[in-house]
Motif scaffolding. Structure first.
Motif, PDB file in Angstrom:
ATOM      1  N   CYS A   1      16.541   0.208  -0.900  1.00 40.82           N
ATOM      2  CA  CYS A   1      15.684   0.722   0.169  1.00 40.82           C
ATOM      3  C   CYS A   1      16.313   1.957   0.818  1.00 40.82           C
ATOM      4  O   CYS A   1      16.056   3.072   0.411  1.00 40.82           O
TER       5      CYS A   1
ATOM      6  N   ASN B   1      14.630   3.140   9.897  1.00 35.46           N
ATOM      7  CA  ASN B   1      13.591   2.583  10.753  1.00 35.46           C
ATOM      8  C   ASN B   1      13.904   2.921  12.204  1.00 35.46           C
ATOM      9  O   ASN B   1      15.068   2.978  12.591  1.00 35.46           O
TER      10      ASN B   1
ATOM     11  N   TYR C   1       9.806  -6.249  10.070  1.00 32.67           N
ATOM     12  CA  TYR C   1       9.701  -5.802   8.688  1.00 32.67           C
ATOM     13  C   TYR C   1      10.123  -4.346   8.607  1.00 32.67           C
ATOM     14  O   TYR C   1       9.880  -3.559   9.525  1.00 32.67           O
ATOM     15  N   CYS C   2      10.762  -3.991   7.506  1.00 32.96           N
ATOM     16  CA  CYS C   2      11.107  -2.602   7.240  1.00 32.96           C
ATOM     17  C   CYS C   2       9.802  -1.824   7.074  1.00 32.96           C
ATOM     18  O   CYS C   2       8.799  -2.362   6.608  1.00 32.96           O
ATOM     19  N   ARG C   3       9.827  -0.560   7.432  1.00 37.47           N
ATOM     20  CA  ARG C   3       8.618   0.268   7.330  1.00 37.47           C
ATOM     21  C   ARG C   3       8.460   0.929   5.971  1.00 37.47           C
ATOM     22  O   ARG C   3       7.661   1.845   5.816  1.00 37.47           O
ATOM     23  N   ASN C   4       9.203   0.462   4.989  1.00 33.80           N
ATOM     24  CA  ASN C   4       9.093   1.005   3.638  1.00 33.80           C
ATOM     25  C   ASN C   4       7.709   0.667   3.084  1.00 33.80           C
ATOM     26  O   ASN C   4       7.386  -0.505   2.895  1.00 33.80           O
ATOM     27  N   PRO C   5       6.870   1.675   2.822  1.00 30.10           N
ATOM     28  CA  PRO C   5       5.506   1.395   2.364  1.00 30.10           C
ATOM     29  C   PRO C   5       5.441   0.878   0.928  1.00 30.10           C
ATOM     30  O   PRO C   5       4.429   0.313   0.516  1.00 30.10           O
ATOM     31  N   ASP C   6       6.515   1.058   0.174  1.00 29.38           N
ATOM     32  CA  ASP C   6       6.501   0.672  -1.237  1.00 29.38           C
ATOM     33  C   ASP C   6       7.064  -0.715  -1.514  1.00 29.38           C
ATOM     34  O   ASP C   6       6.935  -1.222  -2.626  1.00 29.38           O
ATOM     35  N   ASP C   7       7.707  -1.317  -0.523  1.00 33.21           N
ATOM     36  CA  ASP C   7       8.370  -2.604  -0.754  1.00 33.21           C
ATOM     37  C   ASP C   7       8.440  -3.369   0.564  1.00 33.21           C
ATOM     38  O   ASP C   7       9.286  -3.090   1.407  1.00 33.21           O
ATOM     39  N   ARG C   8       7.553  -4.335   0.753  1.00 35.46           N
ATOM     40  CA  ARG C   8       7.522  -5.081   2.013  1.00 35.46           C
ATOM     41  C   ARG C   8       8.661  -6.095   2.046  1.00 35.46           C
ATOM     42  O   ARG C   8       8.752  -6.985   1.210  1.00 35.46           O
ATOM     43  N   HIS C   9       9.537  -5.946   3.030  1.00 40.47           N
ATOM     44  CA  HIS C   9      10.658  -6.864   3.207  1.00 40.47           C
ATOM     45  C   HIS C   9      11.135  -6.772   4.651  1.00 40.47           C
ATOM     46  O   HIS C   9      10.829  -5.812   5.353  1.00 40.47           O
ATOM     47  N   ARG C  10      11.861  -7.783   5.082  1.00 41.80           N
ATOM     48  CA  ARG C  10      12.435  -7.765   6.425  1.00 41.80           C
ATOM     49  C   ARG C  10      13.528  -6.709   6.496  1.00 41.80           C
ATOM     50  O   ARG C  10      14.251  -6.478   5.527  1.00 41.80           O
TER      51      ARG C  10
END
Length: 200
Positions: free
Chosen positions: A170, A174, A186-195
């Motif tokens: 990642c 954030n 949750y992380c704001r990574n649009p390609d991979d939803r994860h905490r």
């Protein structure tokens, strides 16, 4: 020196810092340290909105001796960014004080033009809270209901924490206005939803 509730964060900050782009090699940054105590790592052209992390001089020197190839990859706790005119009382009465639960070592301060003006060691906030000088404000609703409760006035969107997500693959930075360690966002990574992961 006793810190008063109406003391600004800037009044107890240090100007002993330098800025470095995130892709700078730690060895080059360490060579430029001179007597600076902190390195503010940036992702862009040096505006306060581009702060990624704040490293101690010791962390940069250690990384220069066989660490990662860029200062942005040096493991550092998240850093908090705040307006320089924020008072200790304002900072500690608002939700922004929860950002210290992220393990931040420093608060990077911005002037009205969003330029970096100083670095406040978190120990100053801890010293203020431990001194007994802080009396929490009662929680009252403002004219806009709960939407402006505990609002720290100053630069819009501040204080906040810049948190580099340490999830494998990642690395997204954030921005958080508050932090609850029992319920990490949750992380704001649009390609991979994860905490959001703050530890490697």
């Amino acid at each position: 020196m006793t810190i008063q509730p109406d003391s600004t964060l800037l009044s107890h900050a240090t100007g002993s810092f330098l800025t470095a782009p995130g892709d700078a090699p730690p060895g080059r940054v360490a060579a430029a340290l001179d007597r600076h105590r902190y390195v503010v790592v940036l992702k862009g052209d040096g505006a306060g909105d581009d702060v990624v992390s704040c490293l101690t001089a010791g962390a940069v020197v250690a990384a220069a001796e066989g660490g990662p190839d860029a200062v942005v990859r040096v493991h550092a706790p998240p850093c908090v960014v705040a307006a320089e005119r924020t008072t200790f009382a304002e900072f500690c009465d608002g939700l922004s004080v929860t950002l210290l639960d992220l393990g931040a070592e420093a608060v990077v301060l911005l002037d009205d033009g969003r330029r970096i003006s100083g670095v406040l060691p978190v120990e100053a906030v801890q010293r203020y809270l431990g001194s007994g000088a802080h009396v929490p404000e009662p929680s009252e609703m403002g004219p806009h209901g709960s939407s402006d409760d505990h609002l720290v006035h100053g630069l819009p969107g501040l204080p906040l924490a810049r948190v580099l997500c340490r999830e494998a693959g990642c690395g997204l930075v954030n921005s958080l206005a508050y932090f609850d360690p029992a319920r990490p966002p949750y992380c704001r990574n649009p390609d991979d939803r994860h905490r959001l992961r703050t530890e490697a």
